[in-house]
Design a protein around this motif. Structure first.
Motif: not given
Length: 357
Positions: A246-269
């Motif tokens: 959910k959080l990644t979909k929200e980020l993709l709607k508003k900005t751009d990035f070349t890397a994403l760091y999730a503060t837990s592996d569950t979030l990363a997957i």
């Protein structure tokens, strides 16, 4: 000694309540002094032991021994049970308890609940020998902490307040390890690094990981941008695959990035799934990194680059600290373990510093 003993109490027939009243402290404080608990003021302990000696107070050993036999158990109070990392810690603690022939009672604590209130209740209900607080933050007043009548250890918890260094605690340095991961992504050429993290009001390890990320960027003269931070909702979200998605979909709607760091592996997957649905290749178009080192991250495709926490060492050290305290031994106050950065398939060098949208 004026006015004491009271109501015909004889020198050799005093109770623990009488000792507490004479010293001007609570019964739990007298109990901690008698059991050589480390969390007690030395002067207070000296006064209590002197009073015990002066009035020839002898505890009812048969009752105390019976209580020990009946309560060969500890409790683990967990904040954030949805995070599979904590499940691994709990499994390790259960194994260590089995080796000592102790039972291990698991108690889930909601984020909005006060773990200390729950601890005080469960101590009375279960007649515990000790407690382990797992996850969350810890900033309770000293007066309230003194109500705990049994030894306790904090594991993977952010401690705050003037007395935090007095607690027996086991953890990794979350700020340092998060800094390490962010620095690694920077070394791969990424500058627009998004992060999925705890709620804004969080005061636990999530805050430390966000601070480590921010400091690594600042040290490279890269500004921290709020638009690149995906905060969890304190009321709705947990460290889960769904939240990362959910959080990644929200980020993709508003900005751009070349890397994403999730503060837990569950979030990363969960983030990887959202990126795939958006047609973004990991790691060719966007690198993804996690934190914790959970087993699922190793077998996900692509396998997740992460900071692996030494789960077995943390669980073993936590249990050993507690059992030593139960025996009245002196123990180290803070044990900090090193995390390990595992470079896997989900990260790669930034290609021409192009951002994904």
């Amino acid at each position: 000694m004026e006015g004491f003993p009271e109501k015909g109490i004889k020198m050799g027939n005093m109770t623990i309540k009488d000792i507490a009243k004479k010293c001007g402290v609570g019964v739990s404080t007298v109990s901690r002094a008698m059991n050589n608990h480390p969390d007690i003021n030395p002067k207070t302990k000296e006064l209590i032991m002197k009073t015990i000696e002066e009035f020839n107070y002898v505890p009812n050993n048969s009752a105390r021994n019976l209580k020990r036999i009946q309560s060969k158990a500890i409790a683990v109070l967990v904040k954030g049970i949805g995070n599979t990392f904590f499940s691994d810690i709990v499994s390790g603690l259960e194994r260590e308890c089995q080796k000592k022939n102790y039972s291990c009672i698991l108690q889930h604590v909601e984020e909005q609940e006060d773990e200390l209130d729950i601890a005080l209740h469960i101590i009375k209900e279960k007649k515990l020998q000790g407690l382990i607080f797992l996850g969350g933050s810890f900033s309770h007043p000293k007066e309230k902490m003194e109500q705990l009548e049994v030894p306790y250890v904090l594991s993977t918890i952010r401690t705050a307040g003037e007395n935090c260094e007095q607690y027996a605690a086991v953890s990794v340095d979350d700020f340092k390890e998060s800094y390490k991961m962010t620095e690694y992504l920077l070394q791969l050429g990424h500058e627009r690094i998004a992060i999925l993290t705890a709620p804004k009001e969080d005061e636990s390890i999530g805050k430390l990981r966000l601070m480590g990320y921010a400091q690594a960027l600042k040290d490279k003269k890269i500004p921290v941008q709020e638009e690149l931070i995906g905060y969890m909702d304190a009321k709705k979200d947990r460290y889960s695959f769904q939240t990362g998605y959910k959080l990644t979909k929200e980020l993709l709607k508003k900005t751009d990035f070349t890397a994403l760091y999730a503060t837990s592996d569950t979030l990363a997957i969960g983030a990887c799934r959202a990126l795939k649905e958006a047609g973004i290749s990991v790691p060719d178009e966007c690198s993804v990194a996690g934190f914790d080192g959970m087993e699922a991250g190793e077998f996900y495709i692509p396998s997740i680059t992460t900071i692996r926490q030494p789960v077995e060492k943390i669980a073993k050290a936590t249990a050993e600290l507690l059992f030593d305290m139960i025996k009245g031994k002196e123990v180290p106050r803070q044990l900090v373990f090193e995390g390990e950065l595992l470079e896997r398939e989900s990260t790669a060098f930034s290609s021409c510093h192009e951002s994904v949208k």
